[in-house]
Design an enzyme around this catalytic site. Sequence first.
Site, short mmCIF file in Angstrom:
data_model
loop_
_atom_site.label_atom_id
_atom_site.label_comp_id
_atom_site.label_asym_id
_atom_site.label_seq_id
_atom_site.Cartn_x
_atom_site.Cartn_y
_atom_site.Cartn_z
N TYR A 1 -71.75 -50.68 11.51
CA TYR A 1 -72.24 -51.28 12.62
C TYR A 1 -71.68 -50.95 14.02
O TYR A 1 -72.43 -50.21 14.94
CB TYR A 1 -71.83 -52.91 12.47
CG TYR A 1 -72.29 -53.64 13.68
CD1 TYR A 1 -73.27 -53.83 14.30
CD2 TYR A 1 -71.11 -54.16 14.50
CE1 TYR A 1 -73.86 -54.54 15.25
CE2 TYR A 1 -71.28 -54.85 15.91
CZ TYR A 1 -72.51 -55.04 16.15
OH TYR A 1 -72.93 -55.44 17.46
O1 LIG Z 1 -67.59 -58.43 19.19
C1 LIG Z 1 -68.33 -57.85 18.56
O2 LIG Z 1 -68.76 -56.68 18.75
C2 LIG Z 1 -68.80 -58.43 16.95
O3 LIG Z 1 -68.73 -59.69 17.14
C3 LIG Z 1 -68.79 -60.45 15.95
O4 LIG Z 1 -68.42 -60.19 14.92
P1 LIG Z 1 -67.00 -60.67 14.58
O5 LIG Z 1 -65.85 -60.58 15.68
O6 LIG Z 1 -66.27 -60.02 13.22
O7 LIG Z 1 -67.50 -62.22 14.38
P2 LIG Z 1 -67.55 -63.19 13.19
O8 LIG Z 1 -68.40 -62.73 12.14
O9 LIG Z 1 -67.94 -64.58 13.76
O10 LIG Z 1 -65.82 -63.31 12.69
C4 LIG Z 1 -64.81 -63.69 13.65
C5 LIG Z 1 -63.68 -63.81 12.87
O11 LIG Z 1 -63.59 -64.66 11.67
C6 LIG Z 1 -63.33 -64.08 10.51
N1 LIG Z 1 -64.04 -64.47 9.34
C7 LIG Z 1 -65.40 -64.40 9.18
C8 LIG Z 1 -66.18 -64.74 8.23
C9 LIG Z 1 -65.44 -65.44 7.17
O12 LIG Z 1 -66.19 -65.90 6.23
N2 LIG Z 1 -64.03 -65.79 7.33
C10 LIG Z 1 -63.39 -64.94 8.05
O13 LIG Z 1 -62.03 -65.65 8.47
C11 LIG Z 1 -63.44 -62.61 10.85
O14 LIG Z 1 -62.58 -61.59 9.86
C12 LIG Z 1 -63.13 -62.35 12.23
O15 LIG Z 1 -61.77 -62.38 12.48
C13 LIG Z 1 -70.42 -60.06 15.65
O16 LIG Z 1 -70.65 -60.94 14.50
C14 LIG Z 1 -70.85 -58.82 15.67
O17 LIG Z 1 -72.24 -58.93 15.62
C15 LIG Z 1 -70.43 -58.25 16.95
O18 LIG Z 1 -71.06 -58.59 18.05
#
Ligand SMILES: O=C(O)[C@H]1O[C@H](OP(=O)(O)OP(=O)(O)OC[C@H]2O[C@@H](n3ccc(=O)[nH]c3=O)[C@H](O)[C@@H]2O)[C@H](O)[C@@H](O)[C@H]1O
Length: 429
Positions: free
Chosen positions: A239
């Site tokens: 991504y």
């Molecule tokens: O800023 C971005 O550019 C991206 O932001 C977002 O990604 P992320 O920051 O990864 O958000 P998100 O999935 O909500 O996980 C948040 C936290 O929860 C943790 N996480 C997640 C899932 C889970 O089951 N458990 C968990 O601990 C996980 O490890 C993380 O630490 C958008 O989805 C992406 O499309 C893109 O725009």
Amino acid sequence: MPSIEDELFPSTPGKFKIDRSNRQLHRCFASTSTMFLWALFLIALTASYLSFQSFVDSGSRYLTASWGGIQWEKQVRTSAQIHRSGGISVLVTGATGFVGSHVSLALRKRGDGVVGLDNFNNYYDPSLKRARRSLLSSRGIFVVEGDLNDAKLLAKLFDVVAFTHVMHLAAQAGVRYAMENPQSYVHSNIAGLVNLLETCKSANPQPAIVWASSSSVYGLNEKVPFSESDRTDQPASLYAATKKAGEEITHTYNHIYGLAITGLRFFTVYGPWGRPDMAYFSFTRNILQGKPITIYRGKNRVDLARDFTFIDDIVKGCLGSLDSSGKSTGSGGKKRGSAPFRIFNLGNTSPVTVPILVDILEKHLKVKAKRNFVEMPGNGDVPFTHANISSARNEFGYKPTTDLETGLKKFVRWYLSYYGYNTKAKLVH
Ligand SMILES: O=C(O)[C@H]1O[C@H](OP(=O)(O)OP(=O)(O)OC[C@H]2O[C@@H](n3ccc(=O)[nH]c3=O)[C@H](O)[C@@H]2O)[C@H](O)[C@@H](O)[C@H]1O
């Protein structure tokens, strides 16, 4: 006596005799004109077949596709109409997505023309996208159902409306899903982007483009807070790699064709009408259903942290970017001069750990979460994000004002009402 072969193919090399009788010459001319007539007949037959095929093609497209036709064009034109002096006319891609729907409504509210484009894919529940579309439609925003990769559709849209701006938010989002379906990222974030840029570069006038990059481009960067000039050559997920590629691709279109382009690195955007695949959303669903939630932890059991950014702040950043985008200089595919190329962080500047996010959700939902801690799998996640937003602040006054506590309260209120929970957080229907 001439052979059958001579009769049928009189011009076959080596078969002509120099010393011919008149009769032979006459027969030769007669068969040449017969051939000529046959050739004409075949050409006419082919031409009529091809035009019939194109009639069938376009006919079936109008029968099966959800775009095209006089009524459709009228809807597009009406939706694109500007209702304020100095307003802009914006094509919003991904208009029924989370950020797209909010930005479309905000543009409409201040009197700008907005036409949406969305393919309503099923990466997450399309009924949420349809509900957002109804909301947009109630405010007079028409959303075209179609794919970014449909070059004919994009060309048609620019034929019908001389868009001043494109707000490009359509993308395959999600960091971890890239391991399941890598091709969808290439299809939307690379091929779709190039298709859009091709259309914009050929448009006359060319629009200015603002598009969604991502905080994920910082990848394994450890320098905090993340500044636009920091290294972005260590993506941790496909991504992130496609978003980084998008930044490079847009640069070439700016350089070669004079398109004014602004890339926005969004930092984990959340809020009402959000994306069900994101952690705050799926945690809420599971907590309410009494199911456990999985919380990832980094090395040495360090909590992961994100610079969670509330949707209203992101919308302000998007509008500020559109208003300060500058103009594309080219027309009809020819560059006339240099145009702005900009990249900005849009974050909140105050990272919060995932367990604290869960604390806040528990408080607003009035339900305890069943927490299941696991070590962060190697699936593209990064340990933390933290935005330096001084560039966006200096350029267009970007200033986030919503902290996570306040933003999640608004999200929870929306969630409970949208999914029909009563105040005791029970499912009503
Ligand atoms: O800023 C971005 O550019 C991206 O932001 C977002 O990604 P992320 O920051 O990864 O958000 P998100 O999935 O909500 O996980 C948040 C936290 O929860 C943790 N996480 C997640 C899932 C889970 O089951 N458990 C968990 O601990 C996980 O490890 C993380 O630490 C958008 O989805 C992406 O499309 C893109 O725009």
